[in-house]
Scaffold this motif. Structure first.
Motif, PDB file in Angstrom:
ATOM      1  N   GLY A  50       0.840  -1.185   0.000  1.00 29.62           N
ATOM      2  CA  GLY A  50       0.000   0.000   0.000  1.00 29.62           C
ATOM      3  C   GLY A  50       0.883   1.244   0.000  1.00 29.62           C
ATOM      4  N   ARG A  51       0.317   2.360   0.390  1.00 28.64           N
ATOM      5  CA  ARG A  51       1.100   3.601   0.479  1.00 28.64           C
ATOM      6  C   ARG A  51       2.118   3.482   1.606  1.00 28.64           C
ATOM      7  NH1 ARG A  51       0.198   8.566   3.173  1.00 28.64           N
ATOM      8  NH2 ARG A  51      -1.781   7.719   3.935  1.00 28.64           N
ATOM      9  N   LEU A  71       4.292   4.561   4.557  1.00 29.85           N
ATOM     10  CA  LEU A  71       4.160   5.593   5.580  1.00 29.85           C
ATOM     11  C   LEU A  71       5.487   5.930   6.245  1.00 29.85           C
ATOM     12  CD1 LEU A  71       0.968   4.122   7.305  1.00 29.85           C
ATOM     13  CD2 LEU A  71       1.068   5.851   5.497  1.00 29.85           C
ATOM     14  N   GLU A 127       0.633   0.884   4.430  1.00 31.92           N
ATOM     15  CA  GLU A 127      -0.734   0.808   4.956  1.00 31.92           C
ATOM     16  C   GLU A 127      -1.198  -0.632   5.145  1.00 31.92           C
ATOM     17  OE1 GLU A 127      -2.906   4.684   3.046  1.00 31.92           O
ATOM     18  OE2 GLU A 127      -2.279   3.109   1.661  1.00 31.92           O
ATOM     19  N   THR A 128      -0.630  -1.569   4.372  1.00 25.18           N
ATOM     20  CA  THR A 128      -1.135  -2.944   4.425  1.00 25.18           C
ATOM     21  C   THR A 128      -0.072  -3.972   4.797  1.00 25.18           C
ATOM     22  OG1 THR A 128      -0.714  -3.237   2.044  1.00 25.18           O
ATOM     23  CG2 THR A 128      -2.893  -2.426   2.694  1.00 25.18           C
TER      24      THR A 128
END
Length: 337
Positions: free
Chosen positions: A147-148, A150, A245-246
């Motif tokens: 995901g994005r 972070l 994110e994941t």
């Protein structure tokens, strides 16, 4: 030897001597044509047994030596700007060890000089981009499997610091690798930096503020933290964990042999960056030679070298002030778009 890429190596110290060995023994398609070092005895020892390699005390003499078609710069960072501009004036492709130029003003002059040529000649030696683990992590991030992204958590530890190593050099020399790796992994510029420090280690030489904790902000809203500890005493360690994110992905675990005897198991820890990143250096130089023989320049650019110097410079200001410092970059020339 006419079919081989004749390389002038500038600098015959720890890094330069290793590149000379690499060009002579490991890399295909190239040969050491000339070496320049103010200590000509050291340069002579580095090329002992290499046919056709001339030894010089001056950079210009090595660049103008017969058979030289490319340049590998492994001299101290303060000498890089002059050497790069001399190579540009001769139209010679260059692999330049980091830092490209220690200060952002000099680094920008190199960028502007190359931009005026209208073509790339310089590749900068951020070898982590060629490390198998870093390349795998880059692929995972580019595929969006986490995901994005972070956060990046980074660790950079050395057994001990060399004589004369300063507190600023923890950022300018050591964290410079994490600066480029973060920009490359995330595809984002670093926009601000904060440096905080615990109590200095008892192993650190007097006056050296070691370890340090460096926090970068990116233009895409991610955070990058780096623990840099150059007198840890036990080994050379580089680690990086990307948190998205994941999911998360971590590299830099377990590179040494595990020895089991007398009822115990012990894992060896690399003691030097030339050991930990040996394959990456080999792959980097081979890639540079292959591209140069095809008339191309690939890999980290002079703009990447400038950006790393500008971020490191902001980091040193943050280190000195104890506050958050923003990174100001010049407009990017179209050559590096």
């Amino acid at each position: 030897m006419g079919d081989l890429l004749g390389v002038a190596v500038l600098g015959a110290g720890h890094m330069g001597a290793d590149h000379i060995r690499r060009l002579d023994k490991v890399v295909s398609g190239a040969r050491v044509a000339a070496v320049a070092d103010p200590d000509t005895d050291r340069a002579g020892r580095a090329v002992a047994g290499i046919d056709g390699a001339s030894v010089h005390s001056e950079v210009e003499a090595a660049l103008d030596a017969p058979g030289v078609r490319a340049v590998l710069i492994a001299s101290p960072g303060e000498a890089h700007e002059e050497a790069l501009l001399a190579a540009f004036a001769r139209g010679l492709p260059v692999l330049c060890e980091k830092p490209m130029v220690p200060g952002s003003a000099g680094a920008l002059r190199v960028v502007e000089a190359e931009a005026r040529l209208g073509r790339r000649l310089a590749q900068i030696g951020f070898m982590r981009r060629y490390d198998a683990e870093y390349r795998r992590l880059k692929a995972v991030l580019d595929e969006g499997r986490l995901g994005r992204v972070l956060m990046l958590h980074c660790v950079h530890r050395n057994v001990s610091s060399p004589p004369g190593f300063s507190s600023a050099m923890l950022i300018e020399s050591s964290v410079a690798h994490e600066i480029d790796a973060a920009r490359w992994l995330l595809g984002q510029e670093l926009t601000a930096v904060t440096v905080v420090r615990p109590r200095p280690s008892g192993r650190a030489p007097e006056g050296l503020l070691d370890p340090q904790f460096v926090l970068f902000e990116t233009g895409g809203g991610a955070l990058v933290d780096v623990e840099v500890f150059v007198n840890c005493g036990f080994g050379y360690q580089v680690r990086c964990e990307a948190v998205g994110e994941t999911g998360s992905a971590r590299i830099g675990e377990g590179h040494g042999m595990v020895l089991t005897s007398a009822g115990a198991a012990r894992e060896e820890v690399a003691q030097d960056y030339l050991v930990r990143f040996a394959d990456a250096y080999d792959r980097e130089v081979q890639s540079w030679v292959d591209a140069t023989r095809r008339g191309r320049v690939t890999g980290p650019s002079a703009w990447d070298g400038y950006a790393a110097s500008a971020v490191a410079e902001a980091g040193v200001r943050a280190q000195e002030s104890g506050g958050r410092v923003t990174v100001e970059l010049a407009p990017r020339p179209a050559l590096y778009a």
